[in-house]
Design a protein around this motif. Sequence first.
Motif, PDB file in Angstrom:
ATOM      1  N   GLY A 236      26.179  43.525  34.083  1.00 11.29           N
ATOM      2  CA  GLY A 236      25.229  42.515  34.501  1.00 11.29           C
ATOM      3  C   GLY A 236      25.700  41.789  35.744  1.00 11.29           C
ATOM      4  O   GLY A 236      26.726  42.131  36.357  1.00 11.29           O
ATOM      5  N   ALA A 237      24.972  40.750  36.119  1.00 16.81           N
ATOM      6  CA  ALA A 237      25.289  40.017  37.344  1.00 16.81           C
ATOM      7  C   ALA A 237      26.657  39.344  37.265  1.00 16.81           C
ATOM      8  O   ALA A 237      27.405  39.331  38.256  1.00 16.81           O
ATOM      9  CB  ALA A 237      24.208  38.983  37.621  1.00 16.81           C
ATOM     10  N   ILE A 238      27.014  38.788  36.107  1.00 13.15           N
ATOM     11  CA  ILE A 238      28.317  38.120  36.000  1.00 13.15           C
ATOM     12  C   ILE A 238      29.450  39.107  36.223  1.00 13.15           C
ATOM     13  O   ILE A 238      30.409  38.830  36.954  1.00 13.15           O
ATOM     14  CB  ILE A 238      28.447  37.416  34.641  1.00 13.15           C
ATOM     15  N   ALA A 239      29.355  40.280  35.617  1.00 18.18           N
ATOM     16  CA  ALA A 239      30.382  41.306  35.842  1.00 18.18           C
ATOM     17  C   ALA A 239      30.400  41.745  37.302  1.00 18.18           C
ATOM     18  O   ALA A 239      31.466  42.059  37.851  1.00 18.18           O
ATOM     19  CB  ALA A 239      30.136  42.500  34.929  1.00 18.18           C
ATOM     20  N   THR A 240      29.230  41.768  37.943  1.00 13.09           N
ATOM     21  CA  THR A 240      29.157  42.164  39.350  1.00 13.09           C
ATOM     22  C   THR A 240      29.849  41.140  40.234  1.00 13.09           C
ATOM     23  O   THR A 240      30.622  41.483  41.131  1.00 13.09           O
ATOM     24  CB  THR A 240      27.686  42.323  39.780  1.00 13.09           C
ATOM     25  N   TRP A 241      29.572  39.858  39.986  1.00 19.30           N
ATOM     26  CA  TRP A 241      30.227  38.812  40.775  1.00 19.30           C
ATOM     27  C   TRP A 241      31.742  38.797  40.532  1.00 19.30           C
ATOM     28  O   TRP A 241      32.524  38.611  41.473  1.00 19.30           O
ATOM     29  CB  TRP A 241      29.618  37.454  40.432  1.00 19.30           C
ATOM     30  N   ALA A 242      32.138  38.994  39.271  1.00 17.08           N
ATOM     31  CA  ALA A 242      33.570  39.036  38.959  1.00 17.08           C
ATOM     32  C   ALA A 242      34.240  40.208  39.667  1.00 17.08           C
ATOM     33  O   ALA A 242      35.350  40.087  40.204  1.00 17.08           O
ATOM     34  CB  ALA A 242      33.773  39.140  37.449  1.00 17.08           C
ATOM     35  N   TRP A 243      33.569  41.355  39.679  1.00 19.97           N
ATOM     36  CA  TRP A 243      34.062  42.534  40.393  1.00 19.97           C
ATOM     37  C   TRP A 243      34.232  42.198  41.873  1.00 19.97           C
ATOM     38  O   TRP A 243      35.231  42.587  42.507  1.00 19.97           O
ATOM     39  CB  TRP A 243      33.072  43.666  40.182  1.00 19.97           C
ATOM     40  N   GLY A 244      33.285  41.454  42.427  1.00 22.55           N
ATOM     41  CA  GLY A 244      33.376  41.054  43.829  1.00 22.55           C
ATOM     42  C   GLY A 244      34.543  40.126  44.098  1.00 22.55           C
ATOM     43  O   GLY A 244      35.174  40.196  45.160  1.00 22.55           O
ATOM     44  N   MET A 245      34.854  39.248  43.154  1.00 25.68           N
ATOM     45  CA  MET A 245      36.016  38.372  43.325  1.00 25.68           C
ATOM     46  C   MET A 245      37.297  39.198  43.433  1.00 25.68           C
ATOM     47  O   MET A 245      38.200  38.865  44.208  1.00 25.68           O
ATOM     48  CB  MET A 245      36.098  37.388  42.159  1.00 25.68           C
ATOM     49  N   SER A 246      37.351  40.282  42.684  1.00 23.89           N
ATOM     50  CA  SER A 246      38.517  41.171  42.792  1.00 23.89           C
ATOM     51  C   SER A 246      38.573  41.878  44.138  1.00 23.89           C
ATOM     52  O   SER A 246      39.648  42.186  44.660  1.00 23.89           O
ATOM     53  CB  SER A 246      38.508  42.198  41.654  1.00 23.89           C
ATOM     54  N   PHE A 285      45.066  37.797  39.425  1.00 28.23           N
ATOM     55  CA  PHE A 285      44.785  36.379  39.639  1.00 28.23           C
ATOM     56  C   PHE A 285      45.836  35.561  38.899  1.00 28.23           C
ATOM     57  O   PHE A 285      46.047  35.739  37.694  1.00 28.23           O
ATOM     58  CB  PHE A 285      43.386  36.018  39.140  1.00 28.23           C
ATOM     59  N   ALA A 286      46.485  34.658  39.614  1.00 28.90           N
ATOM     60  CA  ALA A 286      47.587  33.900  39.029  1.00 28.90           C
ATOM     61  C   ALA A 286      47.116  32.768  38.146  1.00 28.90           C
ATOM     62  O   ALA A 286      47.874  32.267  37.303  1.00 28.90           O
ATOM     63  CB  ALA A 286      48.470  33.335  40.148  1.00 28.90           C
ATOM     64  N   MET A 287      45.863  32.361  38.307  1.00 29.50           N
ATOM     65  CA  MET A 287      45.347  31.211  37.567  1.00 29.50           C
ATOM     66  C   MET A 287      43.832  31.305  37.566  1.00 29.50           C
ATOM     67  O   MET A 287      43.229  31.897  38.465  1.00 29.50           O
ATOM     68  CB  MET A 287      45.817  29.920  38.243  1.00 29.50           C
TER      69      MET A 287
END
Length: 435
Positions: A236-246, A285-287
């Motif tokens: 979904g969109a949340i997983a997509t945005w999280a993937w983008g943060m990576s 991600f450290a934090m």
Amino acid sequence: MAIRWHGALALYVLIACAGAAAARTVPPKGLDGNFDEALAGGHVLPDPLVMRDGRPVTSARMWRVERRPELVALFEDTIFGVAPPPPKQMRSVVTDTDTKALGGTATRKQVTLYLNGDTQGPQMHVLIYLPNGVKAAPVFVGLNFHGNQAINDDPAIDITTTWLTDYQSPGIVKHHATAASRGQDAAEWPLAKILAAGYGVATFAPGDLYPDSDNMIAESVHPFYGTQSSAPNHWGAIATWAWGMSRVYDYLATDHQVDAHRIIAIGHSRYGKAALWAGARDTRFAMVVANDSGAGGAKLYRRNFGESIRVMNTYWFAPRFKTFASRENDLPVDAHELIALVAPRPVYIATASEDLWGDTTGQFLAAQAADPVYRLLGTQGLGVSTLPPPDTPVHSIIGFHIRTGPHAITDYDWSQYLRFADTYLHAKIVTRIVK
């Protein structure tokens, strides 16, 4: 609040007085959910330290090798969906650099990430500010609501061209940014404070990856990755945005002005959900900081208060998730295990006294129920047993506070996050956590 444990770690919760202030508050019109503590009910949480086959998790190694991967897979399959692997051909192009930005206090960079290496393919536009005078800066990575240009009135910031929400935003016209939106969200990104503390910021707009609205999958990056939207565990969109943060992490790790061992995932509201999931999946991600993340973030699903699965946006999650509406107790996981997936790294859960939708008590109970995992991994965990009053932050390695006021991210919140990062991201502590 009365809490009793059954067996090893299965939590039964009966609310006696916690959240009484919320019970006396009349919820805003239009919020569909229970806001009466007397009706919140008791609940039983799945034990984060018991495998699905019933075996207890007895060591840090067993957590890392068996239980943690099992939990990640359960969250993927039932809540967030399965994201594709990192792109092998991603290419970054720095399109702007100013070493004397913001009155000489910062270096501004604007970077385009060509996710498949193709200028005609999916791409992200990342705005970065780094503090001058810091050799290798720690950096907060998070999504913004109204485009890169909205976080500061710096006229050199490129105006975001992808679809944006226009909610409470006169500078966004027909879902596209105008010059009038410059700096409109500056209060949410207090750059002067962040930079003065020695930290940097990297941010991008959600529309680069998945426009934040229903029926926008065709305008997202999903078609480029050939995933089947009808699959029950489609991302979904949340997983997509999280993937983008990576993907932003991937770039920052190549920047010699950034300390790759001190990159922090942060988000407010729905983007707080994304930050938690990014930190859960990506241990680089450290934090992690989840500000007012509510249900889908740090709020317990099984507690009948505030936002529920029934009323949540469908496009945020995997299709299977909505089948658990009104049967939250059947979920194989809950929010405490999402928080626990960040362990042993520092995580900060923040709420607001007027944010009934996000369930302040439910988020505290989730942080509390993640505590045993942190302790198994050799940290102090949450460190408190009772819900703290507003504006009384807890700065254990599981941080927590209730800020007086509405659903928002404010200067007060950022003050806590910077202080928390100063405490837990010193080089010696980071080394211990990585080991």
